[in-house]
Design an enzyme around this catalytic site. Structure first.
Site, PDB file in Angstrom:
ATOM      1  N   LYS A   1       7.036 -13.538   4.076  1.00 45.14           N
ATOM      2  CA  LYS A   1       5.860 -14.424   4.196  1.00 45.14           C
ATOM      3  C   LYS A   1       4.660 -13.634   3.688  1.00 45.14           C
ATOM      4  O   LYS A   1       4.718 -12.384   3.615  1.00 45.14           O
ATOM      5  CB  LYS A   1       5.668 -14.836   5.655  1.00 45.14           C
TER       6      LYS A   1
ATOM      7  N   THR B   1       9.408 -16.712  10.874  1.00 47.00           N
ATOM      8  CA  THR B   1       8.135 -17.388  11.133  1.00 47.00           C
ATOM      9  C   THR B   1       8.255 -18.847  10.714  1.00 47.00           C
ATOM     10  O   THR B   1       8.709 -19.124   9.600  1.00 47.00           O
ATOM     11  CB  THR B   1       7.038 -16.669  10.321  1.00 47.00           C
TER      12      THR B   1
ATOM     13  N   ASP C   1      12.348 -12.598   7.010  1.00 46.97           N
ATOM     14  CA  ASP C   1      11.019 -13.045   7.463  1.00 46.97           C
ATOM     15  C   ASP C   1       9.978 -12.824   6.375  1.00 46.97           C
ATOM     16  O   ASP C   1       8.871 -12.349   6.632  1.00 46.97           O
ATOM     17  CB  ASP C   1      10.630 -12.291   8.752  1.00 46.97           C
TER      18      ASP C   1
ATOM     19  N   ASN D   1       3.680 -10.330   5.151  1.00 48.53           N
ATOM     20  CA  ASN D   1       4.567  -9.173   4.959  1.00 48.53           C
ATOM     21  C   ASN D   1       4.621  -8.724   3.508  1.00 48.53           C
ATOM     22  O   ASN D   1       5.451  -7.882   3.144  1.00 48.53           O
ATOM     23  CB  ASN D   1       5.997  -9.529   5.417  1.00 48.53           C
TER      24      ASN D   1
ATOM     25  N   ASP E   1       7.787  -4.718   6.759  1.00 55.70           N
ATOM     26  CA  ASP E   1       8.271  -5.275   8.028  1.00 55.70           C
ATOM     27  C   ASP E   1       9.744  -5.685   7.979  1.00 55.70           C
ATOM     28  O   ASP E   1      10.083  -6.861   7.924  1.00 55.70           O
ATOM     29  CB  ASP E   1       7.423  -6.458   8.481  1.00 55.70           C
TER      30      ASP E   1
HETATM   31  N1  LIG Z   1       4.699  -4.625  10.077  1.00 52.87           N
HETATM   32  C1  LIG Z   1       4.542  -3.608   9.206  1.00 52.87           C
HETATM   33  O1  LIG Z   1       5.486  -2.912   8.873  1.00 52.87           O
HETATM   34  N2  LIG Z   1       3.296  -3.436   8.730  1.00 52.87           N
HETATM   35  C2  LIG Z   1       2.863  -2.540   7.783  1.00 52.87           C
HETATM   36  C3  LIG Z   1       3.696  -1.514   7.267  1.00 52.87           C
HETATM   37  C4  LIG Z   1       3.191  -0.644   6.288  1.00 52.87           C
HETATM   38  C5  LIG Z   1       1.867  -0.797   5.851  1.00 52.87           C
HETATM   39  C6  LIG Z   1       1.068  -1.822   6.388  1.00 52.87           C
HETATM   40  C7  LIG Z   1       1.576  -2.679   7.357  1.00 52.87           C
HETATM   41  C8  LIG Z   1      -0.173  -1.758   5.780  1.00 52.87           C
HETATM   42  C9  LIG Z   1      -1.272  -2.676   6.105  1.00 52.87           C
HETATM   43  C10 LIG Z   1      -2.600  -2.649   5.411  1.00 52.87           C
HETATM   44  C11 LIG Z   1      -3.672  -3.368   5.857  1.00 52.87           C
HETATM   45  C12 LIG Z   1      -4.746  -3.108   5.000  1.00 52.87           C
HETATM   46  C13 LIG Z   1      -6.077  -3.696   5.093  1.00 52.87           C
HETATM   47  C14 LIG Z   1      -6.548  -4.115   6.336  1.00 52.87           C
HETATM   48  C15 LIG Z   1      -7.823  -4.685   6.418  1.00 52.87           C
HETATM   49  C16 LIG Z   1      -8.612  -4.853   5.289  1.00 52.87           C
HETATM   50  C17 LIG Z   1      -8.115  -4.440   4.058  1.00 52.87           C
HETATM   51  C18 LIG Z   1      -8.947  -4.672   2.858  1.00 52.87           C
HETATM   52  O2  LIG Z   1      -9.887  -5.414   2.893  1.00 52.87           O
HETATM   53  N3  LIG Z   1      -8.632  -4.085   1.725  1.00 52.87           N
HETATM   54  C19 LIG Z   1      -9.481  -4.276   0.523  1.00 52.87           C
HETATM   55  C20 LIG Z   1      -9.078  -5.546  -0.232  1.00 52.87           C
HETATM   56  N4  LIG Z   1      -9.574  -6.758   0.441  1.00 52.87           N
HETATM   57  C21 LIG Z   1      -8.453  -7.711   0.549  1.00 52.87           C
HETATM   58  C22 LIG Z   1      -8.874  -9.102   1.002  1.00 52.87           C
HETATM   59  C23 LIG Z   1     -10.040  -9.646   0.211  1.00 52.87           C
HETATM   60  C24 LIG Z   1     -11.172  -8.641   0.182  1.00 52.87           C
HETATM   61  C25 LIG Z   1     -10.729  -7.290  -0.337  1.00 52.87           C
HETATM   62  C26 LIG Z   1      -6.866  -3.835   3.941  1.00 52.87           C
HETATM   63  C27 LIG Z   1      -4.286  -2.223   4.042  1.00 52.87           C
HETATM   64  N5  LIG Z   1      -2.946  -1.939   4.303  1.00 52.87           N
HETATM   65  C28 LIG Z   1      -0.095  -0.665   4.855  1.00 52.87           C
HETATM   66  O3  LIG Z   1      -1.004  -0.287   4.101  1.00 52.87           O
HETATM   67  N6  LIG Z   1       1.137  -0.123   4.930  1.00 52.87           N
END
Ligand SMILES: NC(=O)Nc1ccc2c(c1)=C(Cc1cc(-c3cccc(C(=O)NCCN4CCCCC4)c3)c[nH]1)C(=O)N=2
Length: 289
Positions: free
Chosen positions: A134, A175, A132, A137, A150
């Site tokens: 994409k 997806t 998956d 992820n 993921d």
């Molecule tokens: N399904 C899964 O396993 N999902 C996971 C697993 C591990 C994991 C995971 C998801 C993460 C998700 C995540 C989401 C974010 C995040 C969420 C919302 C906003 C932002 C953010 O804006 N960061 C600053 C950079 N932005 C990016 C987009 C343009 C403007 C500037 C980061 C950071 N990390 C993570 O850090 N570690």
């Protein structure tokens, strides 16, 4: 060392929500290290018969240590939930950058495609098919390097009696926009299915949209099995050549298929001519313009 638990962490902001999980930023109270903790509601997992997927994610992540793959540090549970303590990738999903910048220049696309391919090569060598892949992820850490996440719908290829990997995984469909034709037609994914997704992602990084996108899933699936896609004006020829060799209906004829020799052929495609594979993860990421 004592098993970690909820009390060892200070929970922060919400990082993401899936149908079966919530991901929250958290800090280890002692080491002050930041993590992303994926929280799964036990009742919901059981009711939705997703226990198998939770175990697949834990087993696949426990097998893998690679700079391009989210690392699982600890797991624990309490009365209501399961907790996976994972890498925090500060810059979030690659998808958000595609939306913000609408498309990447060729050099950035080559760097990110190479990092994604490096992670795919490693997971395949560990007998894991992601199934998956994409832009949602594909996370970006503070160095703007890729971290694949993921693995709940990944497939661990069993070693059968003669040590050969059974190369067909069954049932799960990914997806819509990134699903391979073999998954739609034979309900069976193989390592090559991850290379099909790579082709869709490279196309999307440059074109700003995935190659197969219909008004609904059924139309999208029709476009995939019919290989109905076109390149926009100005799509770089070297990238077009790569995408045309990845978006091939027959998985055995897809660039990258055929074990390590196939992967090496893919890494030697002229699209990756400027990539230095052996220092890829030590290099600074190119500036996204
Ligand atoms: N399904 C899964 O396993 N999902 C996971 C697993 C591990 C994991 C995971 C998801 C993460 C998700 C995540 C989401 C974010 C995040 C969420 C919302 C906003 C932002 C953010 O804006 N960061 C600053 C950079 N932005 C990016 C987009 C343009 C403007 C500037 C980061 C950071 N990390 C993570 O850090 N570690």
């Amino acid at each position: 060392a004592r098993k970690k638990g909820v009390k060892d962490f200070e929970f922060g902001r919400l990082l993401g929500e899936g149908s079966y999980s919530t991901v929250v930023a958290a800090r280890d109270r002692v080491t002050q290290r930041e993590y992303a903790i994926k929280i799964l509601d036990k009742k919901h997992i059981i009711k939705e018969k997703k226990v198998k997927y939770v175990n697949i994610e834990k087993n696949t992540l426990n097998k893998m240590t690679h700079p391009g793959i989210v690392r699982l540090y600890y797991t624990f549970q309490d009365k209501d939930s399961l907790y996976f303590v994972l890498d925090h990738a500060k810059n979030g999903e690659l998808l958000n950058f595609i939306k913000k910048l609408s498309s990447f220049d060729l050099r950035c696309t080559q760097f990110y495609a190479a990092q994604i391919l490096s992670a795919i090569e490693y997971m395949h060598n560990q007998g894991v098919i992601h199934r998956d892949l994409k832009p949602e992820n594909l996370l970006l850490d503070e160095k703007m390097h890729i971290k694949v996440t993921d693995f709940g719908t990944a497939k661990i290829l069993e070693q059968n009696s003669d040590g050969k990997e059974d190369d067909r995984a069954n049932s799960f469909v990914g997806t819509a926009e990134y699903v391979s034709p073999e998954l739609l037609k034979e309900k069976a994914a193989c390592k090559s299915s991850d290379f099909w997704a790579l082709g869709c992602i490279v196309y999307q990084l440059i074109a700003g949209r995935p190659p197969f996108k219909g008004p609904n899933e059924y139309i999208t699936f029709q476009k995939i099995v019919g290989l109905e896609y076109t390149f926009p004006e100005g799509f770089p020829a070297v990238a077009r050549d790569l995408v045309e060799k990845l978006l091939v209906i027959d998985p055995s004829k897809r660039l990258g298929a055929g074990g390590q020799a196939g992967v090496d052929r893919l890494k030697n495609h002229k699209f990756f001519d400027d990539i230095k594979w052996d220092t890829l993860w030590q290099q600074p990421a190119p500036k996204l313009l």
